[in-house]
Design a protein around this motif. Structure first.
Motif, PDB file in Angstrom:
ATOM      1  N   ARG A  57      -4.673  43.815   4.703  1.00 65.30           N
ATOM      2  CA  ARG A  57      -3.669  44.847   4.988  1.00 65.30           C
ATOM      3  C   ARG A  57      -2.801  44.495   6.193  1.00 65.30           C
ATOM      4  O   ARG A  57      -2.722  45.239   7.172  1.00 65.30           O
ATOM      5  N   VAL A  58      -2.184  43.339   6.126  1.00 64.31           N
ATOM      6  CA  VAL A  58      -1.282  42.916   7.202  1.00 64.31           C
ATOM      7  C   VAL A  58      -0.052  43.814   7.198  1.00 64.31           C
ATOM      8  O   VAL A  58       0.603  43.981   6.166  1.00 64.31           O
ATOM      9  N   SER A  59       0.278  44.399   8.354  1.00 65.27           N
ATOM     10  CA  SER A  59       1.305  45.440   8.387  1.00 65.27           C
ATOM     11  C   SER A  59       2.526  45.105   9.228  1.00 65.27           C
ATOM     12  O   SER A  59       3.530  45.790   9.144  1.00 65.27           O
ATOM     13  N   ASN A  60       2.459  44.062  10.064  1.00 69.88           N
ATOM     14  CA  ASN A  60       3.607  43.745  10.911  1.00 69.88           C
ATOM     15  C   ASN A  60       3.630  42.250  11.216  1.00 69.88           C
ATOM     16  O   ASN A  60       2.746  41.494  10.792  1.00 69.88           O
ATOM     17  N   PHE A  61       4.649  41.829  11.945  1.00 70.18           N
ATOM     18  CA  PHE A  61       4.849  40.401  12.201  1.00 70.18           C
ATOM     19  C   PHE A  61       3.697  39.803  13.004  1.00 70.18           C
ATOM     20  O   PHE A  61       3.191  38.719  12.673  1.00 70.18           O
TER      21      PHE A  61
ATOM     22  N   TYR B 245      -2.765  44.604  14.842  1.00 67.55           N
ATOM     23  CA  TYR B 245      -2.364  44.104  16.144  1.00 67.55           C
ATOM     24  C   TYR B 245      -0.919  44.446  16.472  1.00 67.55           C
ATOM     25  O   TYR B 245      -0.041  44.392  15.610  1.00 67.55           O
ATOM     26  N   SER B 246      -0.704  44.762  17.729  1.00 67.64           N
ATOM     27  CA  SER B 246       0.638  44.756  18.311  1.00 67.64           C
ATOM     28  C   SER B 246       0.661  43.581  19.290  1.00 67.64           C
ATOM     29  O   SER B 246      -0.368  42.950  19.560  1.00 67.64           O
ATOM     30  N   PHE B 247       1.834  43.305  19.839  1.00 69.70           N
ATOM     31  CA  PHE B 247       1.932  42.237  20.831  1.00 69.70           C
ATOM     32  C   PHE B 247       0.984  42.522  21.996  1.00 69.70           C
ATOM     33  O   PHE B 247       0.262  41.635  22.458  1.00 69.70           O
TER      34      PHE B 247
END
Length: 311
Positions: free
Chosen positions: A116-120, A202-204
């Protein structure tokens, strides 16, 4: 003496997942005396359809400290450590358990992929896991240079680790356990199947904090008073391939991009195809990964070599 104890860990207000209960139920049907040690920080809500006993232990601190306590207090042959947030490929996980127990291996693990990868940033983490679990870790262990295991899911043979692991507390339980196994040439079972999926939410900022925590764990491992020359050499080999080489690689790419850009583009395509061969959907992120992800390795190096030295 039972064959297997499952260990899992809840943080804050987390709840034991039905996924882990189902894993326990299926293992209970295969092996006599399976139980779970559930480490919690607050009173959990327990799912009632477990077919096996769940022993709740209130404890804070690192996962490594909880593993040491479990090793000291259990008589079961094997420990299966599972993070609470994984989604298992249960048939593959059962095969890993069977192969490890039947072969009397000291250590057992399989591949962990993302879901479920959701962002860069999560896409980059997905590629990082593909690189680590399908290329780096298998290669280094095959060369007798590996010192890490996947901390999300692994098996330990109790007798060969009880009272023998370093007492130095660390955030990197996977590194301390792997280093001990490598140092003493313990037998390991590596299964090429994906046994579990991790949610890379994850976020940055969260990824940056994770790398700082890993840097702290690496310094903790280096500070262990029982380390010999071979141990330190293995730790620095690990650091080179996982953290330093990607920085060297991106610097080399920048240098050659000014002279032979077509060759650099071709090399990036080849690297991307190699890393994403098990997951073609990750191909675009795999192309960007060698250029973008070294930023987090720079953060790791900064905290190991500069912040750690100041402390």
């Amino acid at each position: 003496m039972a064959e297997l104890t499952i260990i899992t860990y809840l943080r804050g207000e987390e709840r034991l997942t039905s996924e882990l209960v189902e894993i326990g139920n299926q293992l209970h049907r295969l092996y006599c005396g399976v139980s779970m040690k559930l480490y919690v920080e607050s009173k959990p809500k327990i799912i009632t359809d477990a077919e096996f006993p769940i022993h709740i232990i209130y404890a804070s601190g690192t996962k490594y400290r909880k593993i040491l306590y479990t090793l000291d207090t259990t008589e079961d042959r094997y420990l299966l450590s599972l993070d609470n947030d994984i989604e298992a490929n249960i048939p593959a996980l059962l095969r890993l358990v069977k192969r490890t127990l039947d072969g009397h291996y000291d250590l057992g693990w399989g591949r962990i992929h993302s879901r479920r990868v959701s962002n860069f940033v999560s896409s980059l983490v997905e590629v990082d896991k593909l690189l680590s679990h399908t290329v780096l870790r298998p290669l280094l262990w095959r060369l007798h240079l590996g010192v890490t295991i996947p901390g999300q899911c692994f098996l330990l043979k109790t007798d060969n680790f009880k009272g023998r692991l370093s007492a130095t507390d660390t955030f990197l339980d996977d590194l301390s356990i792997g280093l001990y196994a490598a140092k003493h040439h313990l037998r390991y079972c590596y299964m090429q199947e994906v046994v579990a999926f991790e949610l890379p939410s994850y976020s940055f900022a969260t990824l940056w904090k994770q790398r700082i925590r890993w840097a702290t764990g690496f310094r903790q491992s280096l500070s262990c008073g029982t380390l010999g020359k071979k141990d330190r050499r293995l730790l620095w080999i690990h650091a080179f391939f996982y953290h330093l080489f990607p920085i060297i690689h991106v610097v080399a790419l920048a240098f050659f991009a000014m002279k032979i850009p077509v060759a650099v583009f071709g090399w990036l395509c080849l690297v991307a195809l190699t890393m994403a061969r098990c997951n073609p959907k990750a191909l675009a992120a795999a192309f960007i990964y060698p250029v973008a992800f070294p930023l987090f390795h720079i953060g790791w190096c900064f905290h190991v070599f500069y912040v750690g030295r100041k402390k």
